[in-house]
Write a protein that holds these residues in place. Structure first.
Motif, PDB file in Angstrom:
ATOM      1  N   UNK A  75       0.867  -1.185   0.000  1.00  0.00           N
ATOM      2  CA  UNK A  75       0.000   0.000   0.000  1.00  0.00           C
ATOM      3  C   UNK A  75       0.902   1.233   0.000  1.00  0.00           C
ATOM      4  N   UNK A  76       0.619   2.177  -0.889  1.00  0.00           N
ATOM      5  CA  UNK A  76       1.426   3.399  -0.961  1.00  0.00           C
ATOM      6  C   UNK A  76       1.336   4.144   0.364  1.00  0.00           C
ATOM      7  N   UNK A  77       2.482   4.565   0.875  1.00  0.00           N
ATOM      8  CA  UNK A  77       2.521   5.200   2.202  1.00  0.00           C
ATOM      9  C   UNK A  77       2.254   6.698   2.114  1.00  0.00           C
ATOM     10  N   UNK A  78       1.386   7.170   3.012  1.00  0.00           N
ATOM     11  CA  UNK A  78       1.110   8.596   3.114  1.00  0.00           C
ATOM     12  C   UNK A  78       2.164   9.235   4.012  1.00  0.00           C
ATOM     13  N   UNK A  79       2.961  10.112   3.430  1.00  0.00           N
ATOM     14  CA  UNK A  79       4.077  10.738   4.153  1.00  0.00           C
ATOM     15  C   UNK A  79       3.620  11.981   4.896  1.00  0.00           C
ATOM     16  N   UNK A  80       2.711  12.742   4.277  1.00  0.00           N
ATOM     17  CA  UNK A  80       2.285  13.992   4.890  1.00  0.00           C
ATOM     18  C   UNK A  80       1.057  14.550   4.219  1.00  0.00           C
ATOM     19  N   UNK A  81       0.658  15.734   4.681  1.00  0.00           N
ATOM     20  CA  UNK A  81      -0.540  16.358   4.131  1.00  0.00           C
ATOM     21  C   UNK A  81      -0.477  17.866   4.339  1.00  0.00           C
ATOM     22  N   UNK A  82      -1.372  18.564   3.651  1.00  0.00           N
ATOM     23  CA  UNK A  82      -1.516  20.010   3.840  1.00  0.00           C
ATOM     24  C   UNK A  82      -3.006  20.302   3.933  1.00  0.00           C
ATOM     25  N   UNK A  83      -3.380  21.094   4.919  1.00  0.00           N
ATOM     26  CA  UNK A  83      -4.761  21.554   5.044  1.00  0.00           C
ATOM     27  C   UNK A  83      -4.713  23.002   5.491  1.00  0.00           C
ATOM     28  N   UNK A  84      -4.884  23.891   4.542  1.00  0.00           N
ATOM     29  CA  UNK A  84      -4.736  25.321   4.814  1.00  0.00           C
ATOM     30  C   UNK A  84      -5.840  26.058   4.068  1.00  0.00           C
ATOM     31  N   UNK A  85      -6.825  26.549   4.819  1.00  0.00           N
ATOM     32  CA  UNK A  85      -8.022  27.140   4.234  1.00  0.00           C
ATOM     33  C   UNK A  85      -8.660  26.107   3.295  1.00  0.00           C
ATOM     34  N   UNK A  86      -8.837  26.411   2.025  1.00  0.00           N
ATOM     35  CA  UNK A  86      -9.446  25.442   1.107  1.00  0.00           C
ATOM     36  C   UNK A  86      -8.404  24.608   0.365  1.00  0.00           C
ATOM     37  N   UNK A  87      -7.152  24.788   0.708  1.00  0.00           N
ATOM     38  CA  UNK A  87      -6.099  24.035   0.026  1.00  0.00           C
ATOM     39  C   UNK A  87      -5.851  22.720   0.744  1.00  0.00           C
ATOM     40  N   UNK A  88      -5.956  21.631  -0.007  1.00  0.00           N
ATOM     41  CA  UNK A  88      -5.736  20.300   0.559  1.00  0.00           C
ATOM     42  C   UNK A  88      -4.725  19.556  -0.310  1.00  0.00           C
ATOM     43  N   UNK A  89      -3.783  18.903   0.326  1.00  0.00           N
ATOM     44  CA  UNK A  89      -2.800  18.114  -0.424  1.00  0.00           C
ATOM     45  C   UNK A  89      -2.449  16.864   0.367  1.00  0.00           C
ATOM     46  N   UNK A  90      -2.138  15.795  -0.352  1.00  0.00           N
ATOM     47  CA  UNK A  90      -1.656  14.556   0.247  1.00  0.00           C
ATOM     48  C   UNK A  90      -0.273  14.270  -0.323  1.00  0.00           C
ATOM     49  N   UNK A  91       0.674  13.961   0.558  1.00  0.00           N
ATOM     50  CA  UNK A  91       2.058  13.716   0.151  1.00  0.00           C
ATOM     51  C   UNK A  91       2.347  12.222   0.299  1.00  0.00           C
ATOM     52  N   UNK A  92       2.585  11.555  -0.833  1.00  0.00           N
ATOM     53  CA  UNK A  92       2.830  10.110  -0.841  1.00  0.00           C
ATOM     54  C   UNK A  92       4.277   9.809  -1.210  1.00  0.00           C
ATOM     55  N   UNK A  93       4.723   8.597  -0.836  1.00  0.00           N
ATOM     56  CA  UNK A  93       6.020   8.131  -1.323  1.00  0.00           C
ATOM     57  C   UNK A  93       5.962   8.052  -2.848  1.00  0.00           C
ATOM     58  N   UNK A  94       7.079   8.345  -3.479  1.00  0.00           N
ATOM     59  CA  UNK A  94       7.137   8.382  -4.943  1.00  0.00           C
ATOM     60  C   UNK A  94       7.428   6.979  -5.493  1.00  0.00           C
ATOM     61  N   UNK A  95       6.680   6.599  -6.525  1.00  0.00           N
ATOM     62  CA  UNK A  95       6.847   5.290  -7.147  1.00  0.00           C
ATOM     63  C   UNK A  95       7.534   5.466  -8.511  1.00  0.00           C
ATOM     64  N   UNK A  96       8.835   5.196  -8.593  1.00  0.00           N
ATOM     65  CA  UNK A  96       9.599   5.528  -9.811  1.00  0.00           C
ATOM     66  C   UNK A  96       9.185   4.779 -11.059  1.00  0.00           C
ATOM     67  N   UNK A  97       8.578   3.604 -10.923  1.00  0.00           N
ATOM     68  CA  UNK A  97       8.208   2.848 -12.122  1.00  0.00           C
ATOM     69  C   UNK A  97       6.765   3.069 -12.572  1.00  0.00           C
ATOM     70  N   UNK A  98       6.103   4.052 -11.980  1.00  0.00           N
ATOM     71  CA  UNK A  98       4.780   4.426 -12.457  1.00  0.00           C
ATOM     72  C   UNK A  98       3.731   3.361 -12.214  1.00  0.00           C
ATOM     73  N   UNK A  99       2.696   3.359 -13.051  1.00  0.00           N
ATOM     74  CA  UNK A  99       1.565   2.469 -12.829  1.00  0.00           C
ATOM     75  C   UNK A  99       1.707   1.153 -13.587  1.00  0.00           C
ATOM     76  N   UNK A 100       1.004   0.147 -13.092  1.00  0.00           N
ATOM     77  CA  UNK A 100       0.991  -1.173 -13.721  1.00  0.00           C
ATOM     78  C   UNK A 100       0.415  -1.102 -15.134  1.00  0.00           C
TER      79      UNK A 100
END
Length: 323
Positions: A75-100
């Motif tokens: 399962x891709x790991x959630x490293x961090x997030x941002x929640x600032x007013x209406x701005x939302x972001x999720x920071x995940x580990x990077x997968x260098x080989x892309x999608x299946x």
């Protein structure tokens, strides 16, 4: 200490800096746009900027914390997030080989059967963990090749597994209990309750479609295929039931892994949800040899007479259905 407790909270200015002002776009989907970023220490991450009208800040942070506590090799790991007013972001580990997706539908990037089997088992372990291994049951609702990412060793990791939980429970967005997904992978009960209730078995159906595509190297619906092969699952079932299995993958003769993936997949895509195995049972079948597997009952819509007309299949790639 914060790293030990869960995902790191970033300010929006941090997100801007990490992504070098959103310079390197990796992709875009229904939930938002994904950018590549670099954390201090040269740690590469993928940052998903979510659409602005997400849930209120407190609920978002609470759910991100629970999702951030999930740790599994598939399962891709959630490293961090941002929640600032209406701005939302999720920071995940990077997968260098892309999608299946880009590997199973490409002749020049094909895997060996052993590697395909390993990837299938890994995906099944990840889904089973989301269903049974966490404090909360997480139903993905959008299992497909695009949402399976590959790390530097080609270990599969399920992505976007927590996004359904982050939507507000009001009339403007779908609640967790409502159906969503991508055409071709959506379980029948997502569209009509006459096929059963929405449950973890809905993910099992989607996984079955994914397995068929991995085995055959082609999409489960192909408008360009001949009439008898347009709906791939029906064609596979007909070939297996007639023991004419030599052409399931046109590039090679039948391999025992290929046959196993197809049989397990056909169990997974039974039309009635109660006829499908649980994800843990699917995992047991995948980890066993092909000899002990029985060909399942014919899934409804199998047989040439039930194959959808290619002209009726020009549907948008992603769609959502309400209750």
């Amino acid at each position: 200490m914060q790293l030990a407790l869960g995902p790191t909270r970033y300010a929006y200015t941090d997100i801007t800096a990490i992504t070098s002002h959103f310079r390197d776009k990796l992709g875009q989907g229904g939930y938002g746009t994904v950018y590549k970023g670099v954390l201090p220490g040269d740690v590469h991450v993928a940052i998903k900027m979510l659409i602005s009208s997400m849930s209120d800040g407190e609920e978002f942070i609470s759910e991100v914390s629970s999702i951030g506590s999930i740790h599994h090799v598939n399962v891709v790991r959630l490293v961090g997030f941002c929640s600032e007013e209406m701005r939302r972001a999720l920071v995940y580990e990077y997968m260098p080989n892309g999608s299946l997706e880009k590997y199973i539908f490409s002749s020049d990037k094909s895997f060996s059967w052993d590697k395909l089997n390993e990837i299938a088992v890994g995906i099944a372990r990840g889904i089973n963990y989301l269903h049974r291994g966490c404090d909360m049951q997480i139903l993905h609702f959008d299992i497909k090749p695009h949402n399976i990412l590959l790390d530097s060793d080609f270990t599969p990791k399920i992505a976007d597994f927590g996004l359904a939980k982050l939507y507000p429970r009001d009339n403007s967005f779908l609640p967790v209990s409502a159906a969503r997904g991508t055409v071709g992978y959506i379980a029948p009960e997502m569209i009509s309750r006459s096929f059963g209730t929405i449950s973890s078995k809905s993910d099992v159906y989607s996984f079955g479609m994914l397995l068929l595509e991995m085995a055959g190297g082609r999409r489960n619906v192909d408008p360009q295929a001949s009439r008898s092969q347009t709906y791939y699952p029906a064609w596979v079932y007909n070939q297996l039931s007639r023991q004419e299995v030599g052409e399931i993958s046109e590039a090679r003769g039948i391999h025992e892994v290929e046959k196993k993936l197809c049989i397990v997949a056909l169990w997974c895509i039974q039309m009635m949800s109660h006829d499908r195995p649980s994800m843990s049972e699917v995992l047991d079948m995948l980890e066993a040899g092909v000899n002990g597997l029985e060909i399942p009952p014919e899934p409804f819509f199998c047989g040439d007479e039930y194959a959808p007309d290619a002209n009726s299949l020009h549907l948008p790639e992603s769609t959502t259905f309400s209750e």
